[in-house]
Design an enzyme around this catalytic site. Structure first.
Site, mmCIF file in Angstrom:
data_model
loop_
_atom_site.group_PDB
_atom_site.id
_atom_site.type_symbol
_atom_site.label_atom_id
_atom_site.label_comp_id
_atom_site.label_asym_id
_atom_site.label_seq_id
_atom_site.Cartn_x
_atom_site.Cartn_y
_atom_site.Cartn_z
ATOM 1 N N ARG A 85 0.808 -1.219 0.000
ATOM 2 C CA ARG A 85 0.000 0.000 0.000
ATOM 3 C C ARG A 85 0.842 1.270 0.000
ATOM 4 O O ARG A 85 0.314 2.355 -0.213
ATOM 5 C CB ARG A 85 -0.910 0.028 1.237
ATOM 6 C CG ARG A 85 -2.027 -0.992 1.163
ATOM 7 C CD ARG A 85 -2.678 -1.160 2.534
ATOM 8 N NE ARG A 85 -3.588 -2.288 2.521
ATOM 9 C CZ ARG A 85 -4.897 -2.174 2.287
ATOM 10 N NH1 ARG A 85 -5.427 -1.003 2.069
ATOM 11 N NH2 ARG A 85 -5.648 -3.247 2.290
ATOM 12 N N ARG A 164 -11.252 6.874 1.516
ATOM 13 C CA ARG A 164 -10.371 5.726 1.247
ATOM 14 C C ARG A 164 -9.698 5.876 -0.113
ATOM 15 O O ARG A 164 -8.533 5.517 -0.281
ATOM 16 C CB ARG A 164 -11.179 4.420 1.296
ATOM 17 C CG ARG A 164 -11.559 4.028 2.725
ATOM 18 C CD ARG A 164 -12.712 3.053 2.751
ATOM 19 N NE ARG A 164 -12.355 1.754 2.196
ATOM 20 C CZ ARG A 164 -13.249 0.807 1.897
ATOM 21 N NH1 ARG A 164 -14.536 1.024 2.097
ATOM 22 N NH2 ARG A 164 -12.857 -0.342 1.421
#
Ligand SMILES: [Zn+2]
Length: 212
Positions: A85, A164
């Site tokens: 990520r 997000r």
């Protein structure tokens, strides 16, 4: 390695690719849960963070990943699903793979328009009891499996999804450039379509023939 925003269908495609290519899917959540269940040294370390409600640090996750990729089942390769990520995690993974004499051979970036992602994620509901997720049912409907109430996760509300996606753009998109700069083959695919359409597109982009 599959990279893409939440709701892009990476998990579904990871399963389909793993079946088509006959190599295992390796997802962070799955390998962590397995390490905790098997009470390996790293699994016990991970559990101590989880029990305190803290995030498991990158070095523990990468250690668990390295162990999973060193297994005989992953000898011919693996599909990494949602493993990386951030750029520091990508660097750490490269080091971990180097110790195994391996590297990421291809990075597939899932391209889905933002309004489609918001529609997909906020359109899904989850059973309060059995945690099954459904698309096409509404909050307040009942779970087809057990008749319990379906709700929308707070994380799946449109505003939360926008947050997000912003985190993905600021932290994860730079990972794509990092891989380009470090010599990985980076392939973008249009991830709008039925799961089988997207799988076939993916296999063609990778130069593999779909096996039926
Ligand atoms: Zn249920």
């Amino acid at each position: 390695m599959l990279l893409g925003p939440p709701g892009a269908g990476k998990g579904t495609q990871a399963d389909k690719l793993a079946a088509a290519l006959k190599i295992p899917k390796v997802a962070t959540g799955d390998v962590l849960r397995a390490a905790v269940r098997d009470a390996t040294e790293l699994g016990r370390a991970a559990k101590s963070f989880m029990d305190r409600g803290e995030l498991v640090p990158d070095d523990v996750i990468l250690g668990v990943m390295q162990e999973a990729l060193a297994r005989p089942q992953a000898e011919r390769g693996a599909i990494l699903d949602g493993v990386i990520r951030t750029v520091p995690q990508a660097r750490g993974l490269r080091e971990a793979l180097k110790r195994l004499g391996r590297d990421v051979s291809a990075v597939v970036v899932f391209d889905v328009p933002e309004d489609e992602l918001i529609r997909r994620i906020s359109g899904r509901v989850v059973c309060e009891t059995c945690q099954s997720t459904y698309a096409g049912l509404e909050p307040g409907d009942t779970c087809p499996k057990d008749g319990c109430k379906l709700v929308r996760r707070p994380d799946d509300e449109p505003e939360a999804v926008r947050r997000r996606l912003a985190v993905y753009r600021s932290q994860t998109e730079p990972v794509i450039d990092w891989y380009r700069e470090h010599g990985a083959r980076v392939i973008s695919i249009d991830a709008v379509g039925t799961p089988d359409e997207v799988r076939d597109r993916l296999l063609r982009a990778l130069g593999w023939r779909p096996q039926s």
